[in-house]
Write a protein that holds these residues in place. Structure first.
Motif, PDB file in Angstrom:
ATOM      1  N   UNK A  81     -23.001 -40.373 -28.203  1.00 33.72           N
ATOM      2  CA  UNK A  81     -22.697 -40.942 -26.889  1.00 33.72           C
ATOM      3  C   UNK A  81     -21.926 -39.987 -25.982  1.00 33.72           C
ATOM      4  N   UNK A  82     -21.036 -39.207 -26.564  1.00 36.67           N
ATOM      5  CA  UNK A  82     -20.255 -38.259 -25.773  1.00 36.67           C
ATOM      6  C   UNK A  82     -21.147 -37.129 -25.264  1.00 36.67           C
ATOM      7  N   UNK A  83     -22.078 -36.681 -26.109  1.00 38.72           N
ATOM      8  CA  UNK A  83     -23.019 -35.646 -25.671  1.00 38.72           C
ATOM      9  C   UNK A  83     -23.893 -36.174 -24.531  1.00 38.72           C
ATOM     10  N   UNK A  84     -24.319 -37.433 -24.653  1.00 39.35           N
ATOM     11  CA  UNK A  84     -25.111 -38.029 -23.577  1.00 39.35           C
ATOM     12  C   UNK A  84     -24.308 -38.023 -22.269  1.00 39.35           C
ATOM     13  N   UNK A  85     -23.064 -38.437 -22.342  1.00 34.49           N
ATOM     14  CA  UNK A  85     -22.231 -38.563 -21.150  1.00 34.49           C
ATOM     15  C   UNK A  85     -21.979 -37.194 -20.512  1.00 34.49           C
ATOM     16  N   UNK A  86     -21.791 -36.178 -21.345  1.00 36.01           N
ATOM     17  CA  UNK A  86     -21.610 -34.816 -20.827  1.00 36.01           C
ATOM     18  C   UNK A  86     -22.872 -34.381 -20.084  1.00 36.01           C
ATOM     19  N   UNK A  87     -24.049 -34.646 -20.682  1.00 39.14           N
ATOM     20  CA  UNK A  87     -25.305 -34.268 -20.028  1.00 39.14           C
ATOM     21  C   UNK A  87     -25.471 -35.011 -18.699  1.00 39.14           C
TER      22      UNK A  87
END
Length: 269
Positions: A81-87
């Motif tokens: 989820x954090x990687x998604x939010x960064x993207x």
């Protein structure tokens, strides 16, 4: 398959498959039944309380699974989820790959942070060095680096703030407790699908990791983008499998091993 012609013979009706040969029409159907077969395999071989498995065929939206809504301690899979939010922040031009964040002590102490002593190569205690967003993404995706995750979570999601949680609810369809890190294979699969749809640097980074010789990647003979997770008796993997019809495969296990995950992936593939 593509049918060139259909003929009636004394032994029945046969179809000529382009570039292949002839097959009886009784073995053909004009509906896509691949996921029915996947469900049959999962139900007959892997219907166990210690498995949570979710599969989604992306071109049709069809799903299959075993205990796919059962939540387990999801270990490093909850970094997705954090990687998604960064993207998303990159896509909205609110963030750039060359932007840098300083590693201070506070990054390892917020709701959603991991113990710095876990996996990864960044120093386990704050070194006041600056790390680029690109470097941090690569470390999280490729090494599952806990500190890199914590730095991104601290600065980009503002320590797992309300906007971040609301976005995750929209994707997962339910609330997610960032402290307990309890997630189902289906929740993780939905986040991986969202990352696939972003089609950005994060997805590219997840396609070449230090774990491509194990678990789902070992069980299939095509490209995968995946995020692994390990913690005590829990071993997981969530992936996009790049067949001609790409699909999401999320496998959560308890008291199992990497080879079992690879075998499940091979059967689904």
């Amino acid at each position: 398959v593509n049918i060139v012609q259909i003929v009636q013979t004394v032994k029945g009706t046969y179809a000529q498959i382009e570039g292949q040969g002839w097959v009886s029409m009784e073995f053909l159907d004009d509906t896509d039944n691949r996921m029915d077969k996947v469900q049959e395999i999962l139900s007959s071989k892997y219907n166990k309380a210690d498995y949570s498995i979710y599969v989604k065929q992306l071109d049709t939206g069809k799903e299959a699974g075993i205990n796919q809504d059962q939540e387990m301690y999801s270990a490093s899979v909850t970094k997705l989820p954090y990687l998604y939010y960064v993207q998303e922040q990159l896509d909205q031009k609110k963030l750039s790959l060359d932007q840098k964040f300083k590693y201070i002590g506070a990054v390892n102490d917020f709701a959603g942070a991991y113990e710095p002593e876990g996996s990864g190569s960044i120093a386990k205690s704050a070194d006041d060095k600056e790390y680029s967003v690109q470097d941090l993404i690569n470390r999280v995706a490729k090494e599952s680096d806990n500190v890199a995750h914590n730095i991104l979570g601290y600065y980009v999601t503002n320590q797992s703030d309300g906007a971040f949680k609301e976005k995750m609810f929209t994707i997962m369809g339910e609330d997610w407790d960032v402290n307990d890190k309890l997630t189902s294979s289906k929740m993780a699969g939905k986040v991986m699908e969202a990352i696939y749809n972003q089609n950005g640097f994060v997805l590219e980074s997840l396609s070449k990791t230090d774990f491509d010789n194990q678990r789902i990647a070992k069980g299939v003979s095509v490209k995968v983008a995946h995020k692994i997770g390990d913690a005590d008796e829990f071993k997981h993997d969530t992936a996009i499998v790049y067949t001609d019809s790409p699909f999401v495969l999320s496998i959560f296990t308890k008291n199992s091993d990497y080879d079992t995950i690879a075998k499940i992936a091979k059967d689904v593939y």
